[in-house]
Design a protein around this motif. Structure first.
Motif, PDB file in Angstrom:
ATOM      1  N   ASP A  64      50.324  79.872 -17.574  1.00  0.00           N
ATOM      2  CA  ASP A  64      50.622  80.855 -16.538  1.00  0.00           C
ATOM      3  C   ASP A  64      49.974  80.419 -15.232  1.00  0.00           C
ATOM      4  O   ASP A  64      48.764  80.161 -15.178  1.00  0.00           O
ATOM      5  N   SER A  65      50.765  80.336 -14.177  1.00  0.00           N
ATOM      6  CA  SER A  65      50.238  79.886 -12.888  1.00  0.00           C
ATOM      7  C   SER A  65      49.152  80.823 -12.365  1.00  0.00           C
ATOM      8  O   SER A  65      48.247  80.391 -11.641  1.00  0.00           O
ATOM      9  N   LEU A  66      49.217  82.097 -12.729  1.00  0.00           N
ATOM     10  CA  LEU A  66      48.220  83.055 -12.262  1.00  0.00           C
ATOM     11  C   LEU A  66      46.885  82.867 -12.962  1.00  0.00           C
ATOM     12  O   LEU A  66      45.854  83.351 -12.480  1.00  0.00           O
ATOM     13  N   ALA A  67      46.885  82.178 -14.089  1.00  0.00           N
ATOM     14  CA  ALA A  67      45.653  81.957 -14.849  1.00  0.00           C
ATOM     15  C   ALA A  67      45.220  80.494 -14.800  1.00  0.00           C
ATOM     16  O   ALA A  67      44.400  80.054 -15.610  1.00  0.00           O
ATOM     17  N   ALA A  68      45.751  79.730 -13.857  1.00  0.00           N
ATOM     18  CA  ALA A  68      45.453  78.299 -13.781  1.00  0.00           C
ATOM     19  C   ALA A  68      43.976  78.069 -13.462  1.00  0.00           C
ATOM     20  O   ALA A  68      43.395  78.760 -12.630  1.00  0.00           O
ATOM     21  N   PRO A  69      43.363  77.091 -14.109  1.00  0.00           N
ATOM     22  CA  PRO A  69      41.968  76.768 -13.791  1.00  0.00           C
ATOM     23  C   PRO A  69      41.852  76.155 -12.407  1.00  0.00           C
ATOM     24  O   PRO A  69      42.811  75.571 -11.889  1.00  0.00           O
ATOM     25  N   GLY A  70      40.685  76.268 -11.809  1.00  0.00           N
ATOM     26  CA  GLY A  70      40.438  75.666 -10.506  1.00  0.00           C
ATOM     27  C   GLY A  70      40.018  74.223 -10.637  1.00  0.00           C
ATOM     28  O   GLY A  70      39.797  73.703 -11.745  1.00  0.00           O
ATOM     29  N   ASP A  71      39.875  73.557  -9.490  1.00  0.00           N
ATOM     30  CA  ASP A  71      39.513  72.146  -9.486  1.00  0.00           C
ATOM     31  C   ASP A  71      38.173  71.904 -10.170  1.00  0.00           C
ATOM     32  O   ASP A  71      38.007  70.924 -10.904  1.00  0.00           O
ATOM     33  N   LEU A  72      37.205  72.796  -9.954  1.00  0.00           N
ATOM     34  CA  LEU A  72      35.903  72.634 -10.579  1.00  0.00           C
ATOM     35  C   LEU A  72      36.019  72.652 -12.098  1.00  0.00           C
ATOM     36  O   LEU A  72      35.451  71.787 -12.784  1.00  0.00           O
ATOM     37  N   GLN A  73      36.753  73.604 -12.646  1.00  0.00           N
ATOM     38  CA  GLN A  73      36.921  73.691 -14.097  1.00  0.00           C
ATOM     39  C   GLN A  73      37.590  72.444 -14.656  1.00  0.00           C
ATOM     40  O   GLN A  73      37.203  71.939 -15.719  1.00  0.00           O
ATOM     41  N   GLU A  76      35.504  44.761 -20.803  1.00  0.00           N
ATOM     42  CA  GLU A  76      34.783  45.954 -20.372  1.00  0.00           C
ATOM     43  C   GLU A  76      35.689  47.154 -20.112  1.00  0.00           C
ATOM     44  O   GLU A  76      35.214  48.283 -19.964  1.00  0.00           O
ATOM     45  N   ASP A  77      37.002  46.925 -20.053  1.00  0.00           N
ATOM     46  CA  ASP A  77      37.920  48.013 -19.719  1.00  0.00           C
ATOM     47  C   ASP A  77      37.914  49.135 -20.743  1.00  0.00           C
ATOM     48  O   ASP A  77      38.330  50.261 -20.448  1.00  0.00           O
ATOM     49  N   ALA A  78      37.464  48.866 -21.959  1.00  0.00           N
ATOM     50  CA  ALA A  78      37.414  49.911 -22.982  1.00  0.00           C
ATOM     51  C   ALA A  78      36.459  51.030 -22.605  1.00  0.00           C
ATOM     52  O   ALA A  78      36.554  52.139 -23.158  1.00  0.00           O
ATOM     53  N   ARG A  79      35.557  50.778 -21.672  1.00  0.00           N
ATOM     54  CA  ARG A  79      34.595  51.794 -21.240  1.00  0.00           C
ATOM     55  C   ARG A  79      35.023  52.484 -19.938  1.00  0.00           C
ATOM     56  O   ARG A  79      34.284  53.304 -19.411  1.00  0.00           O
ATOM     57  N   ILE A  80      36.185  52.134 -19.413  1.00  0.00           N
ATOM     58  CA  ILE A  80      36.600  52.641 -18.100  1.00  0.00           C
ATOM     59  C   ILE A  80      37.780  53.589 -18.248  1.00  0.00           C
ATOM     60  O   ILE A  80      38.757  53.289 -18.940  1.00  0.00           O
ATOM     61  N   PHE A  81      37.700  54.731 -17.559  1.00  0.00           N
ATOM     62  CA  PHE A  81      38.745  55.746 -17.615  1.00  0.00           C
ATOM     63  C   PHE A  81      39.065  56.201 -16.189  1.00  0.00           C
ATOM     64  O   PHE A  81      38.234  56.101 -15.292  1.00  0.00           O
ATOM     65  N   VAL A  82      40.293  56.673 -16.002  1.00  0.00           N
ATOM     66  CA  VAL A  82      40.771  57.015 -14.666  1.00  0.00           C
ATOM     67  C   VAL A  82      40.674  58.524 -14.452  1.00  0.00           C
ATOM     68  O   VAL A  82      41.011  59.318 -15.352  1.00  0.00           O
ATOM     69  N   ALA A  83      40.238  58.920 -13.274  1.00  0.00           N
ATOM     70  CA  ALA A  83      40.008  60.334 -12.965  1.00  0.00           C
ATOM     71  C   ALA A  83      41.317  61.042 -12.620  1.00  0.00           C
ATOM     72  O   ALA A  83      41.736  61.077 -11.462  1.00  0.00           O
ATOM     73  N   PHE A  84      41.948  61.609 -13.642  1.00  0.00           N
ATOM     74  CA  PHE A  84      43.136  62.449 -13.454  1.00  0.00           C
ATOM     75  C   PHE A  84      42.790  63.850 -13.944  1.00  0.00           C
ATOM     76  O   PHE A  84      43.231  64.287 -15.004  1.00  0.00           O
ATOM     77  N   GLN A  85      41.998  64.585 -13.176  1.00  0.00           N
ATOM     78  CA  GLN A  85      41.564  65.903 -13.627  1.00  0.00           C
ATOM     79  C   GLN A  85      42.721  66.880 -13.856  1.00  0.00           C
ATOM     80  O   GLN A  85      42.614  67.741 -14.734  1.00  0.00           O
ATOM     81  N   PRO A  86      43.883  66.782 -13.128  1.00  0.00           N
ATOM     82  CA  PRO A  86      44.972  67.720 -13.443  1.00  0.00           C
ATOM     83  C   PRO A  86      45.528  67.551 -14.851  1.00  0.00           C
ATOM     84  O   PRO A  86      46.178  68.461 -15.362  1.00  0.00           O
ATOM     85  N   HIS A  87      45.283  66.410 -15.505  1.00  0.00           N
ATOM     86  CA  HIS A  87      45.764  66.214 -16.869  1.00  0.00           C
ATOM     87  C   HIS A  87      45.023  67.094 -17.871  1.00  0.00           C
ATOM     88  O   HIS A  87      45.404  67.163 -19.043  1.00  0.00           O
ATOM     89  N   PHE A  88      43.978  67.783 -17.415  1.00  0.00           N
ATOM     90  CA  PHE A  88      43.239  68.700 -18.274  1.00  0.00           C
ATOM     91  C   PHE A  88      43.706  70.143 -18.097  1.00  0.00           C
ATOM     92  O   PHE A  88      43.056  71.073 -18.554  1.00  0.00           O
ATOM     93  N   ALA A  89      44.853  70.311 -17.468  1.00  0.00           N
ATOM     94  CA  ALA A  89      45.456  71.638 -17.295  1.00  0.00           C
ATOM     95  C   ALA A  89      45.923  72.176 -18.645  1.00  0.00           C
ATOM     96  O   ALA A  89      46.108  71.414 -19.613  1.00  0.00           O
ATOM     97  N   PRO A  90      46.122  73.486 -18.756  1.00  0.00           N
ATOM     98  CA  PRO A  90      46.495  74.106 -20.038  1.00  0.00           C
ATOM     99  C   PRO A  90      47.755  73.499 -20.642  1.00  0.00           C
ATOM    100  O   PRO A  90      48.772  73.317 -19.966  1.00  0.00           O
TER     101      PRO A  90
END
Length: 311
Positions: free
Chosen positions: A250-259, A103-117
């Protein structure tokens, strides 16, 4: 519209609930928690038992935001019901618990900062990295340490709870070889919990690549969580931010946690897809190496005595 069930309504679960309610294409159908610290959004039913919520709502996506003592069992049960599962780190403290399961093929870990630019492109091209440095500076005050968080056996240490975002990213980019040597110092000054206030470590792998960590949660300095990559060609890449959120941009254009959370949700595979199409989606199977390295770091640790106590 994908039907989402949220299991866990504590501090992190509340962040997921807010973000899920604001993400197009997703509908939060229920929250499950026997003792919620935060009430669900208005109109969203609350169930005491997560098993009842799974059977009663038949969700397409399950977000698991529970302590590591139960998270893996919840995630695997949800995945056996054909849901796509997103589970909060560290999932488990025991690397052996992540022995492969169907079943692990359907499971993913929540690392939202990995979606940074820039991080998706970095993961896609996998440059040759010879050294990675993970730095964490933040402040966790006494109110944070309560219940399961006070004990190492139930919460782990700073590397499990705070620095794992950067560690997991660095270890995805370093060659997957065994640790040849490791030195670690831990500092316990405030003694508000069994975990350390600061940890510094250097791990050298069999191929000569090196991982260094300096992570502290007792600092009044400006918060930052960064990864510096030293490439074989001499180039140096810095993934920056309070929690990596600036990425390579650019740190000034970094997305927020929600994004970042919305990007993570949207990247989850749909239906019977067994592998993610987005490189920043972190498969559960890849977490085992991160936990094995963390486990080795702590097993080699020596406690550093310090004069006085922190305020």
């Amino acid at each position: 519209m994908r039907r989402v069930l949220l299991i866990g309504s504590g501090e992190v679960g509340a962040k997921h609930a807010e973000a899920l309610m604001r993400t197009d294409g997703l509908g939060l159908v229920a929250v499950a928690d026997p003792a919620p610290a935060v009430a669900p959004p208005a109109g969203v039913p609350l169930l005491e038992r997560w098993a009842d919520a799974l059977s009663g709502f038949g969700p397409d996506v399950v977000v698991v935001a529970t302590p590591p003592g139960v998270a893996l069992d919840v995630a695997r049960t949800a995945a056996r019901g054909a849901a796509t599962v997103l589970v909060e780190k560290p999932v488990t403290l025991d690397p052996a618990a992540l022995a492969p399961s169907a079943e692990d093929a359907r499971i993913f870990v929540a690392f939202q900062p990995h979606f940074a630019p820039g991080i998706a492109e970095l993961l896609a091209r996998r440059p040759a990295v010879r050294r990675a440095e993970v730095t964490l500076v933040c402040r966790r005050d006494r109110a944070y340490y309560r219940g399961w968080r006070t004990r190492y056996a139930t919460a782990g240490g700073v590397l499990h709870q705070q620095a794992i975002h950067g560690l997991a990213l660095a270890l995805r980019l370093l060659p997957a070889t065994a640790i040849a040597s490791c030195t670690t110092d831990v500092h316990r000054v405030r003694q508000w919990a069994e975990s350390e206030d600061r940890i510094t470590a250097t791990a050298t792998f069999a191929d000569g690549t090196v991982l260094t960590v300096d992570a502290r949660v007792d600092s009044h300095e400006e918060r930052r969580h960064e990864v510096t990559l030293h490439l074989d060609d001499g180039q140096r890449l810095r993934i920056c931010g309070r929690n990596l959120e600036a990425g390579l941009g650019d740190s000034l254009a970094a997305p927020g946690d929600l994004q970042l959370r919305q990007a993570m949700y949207r990247a989850l595979p749909t239906g019977g897809t067994s592998s993610p199409a987005h490189p920043s989606v972190f498969p559960l199977s890849e977490l085992r190496r991160t936990l094995e390295v963390i486990d080795r770091v702590y097993r080699t640790a020596r406690t550093v005595s310090e004069a006085g106590t922190a305020a």
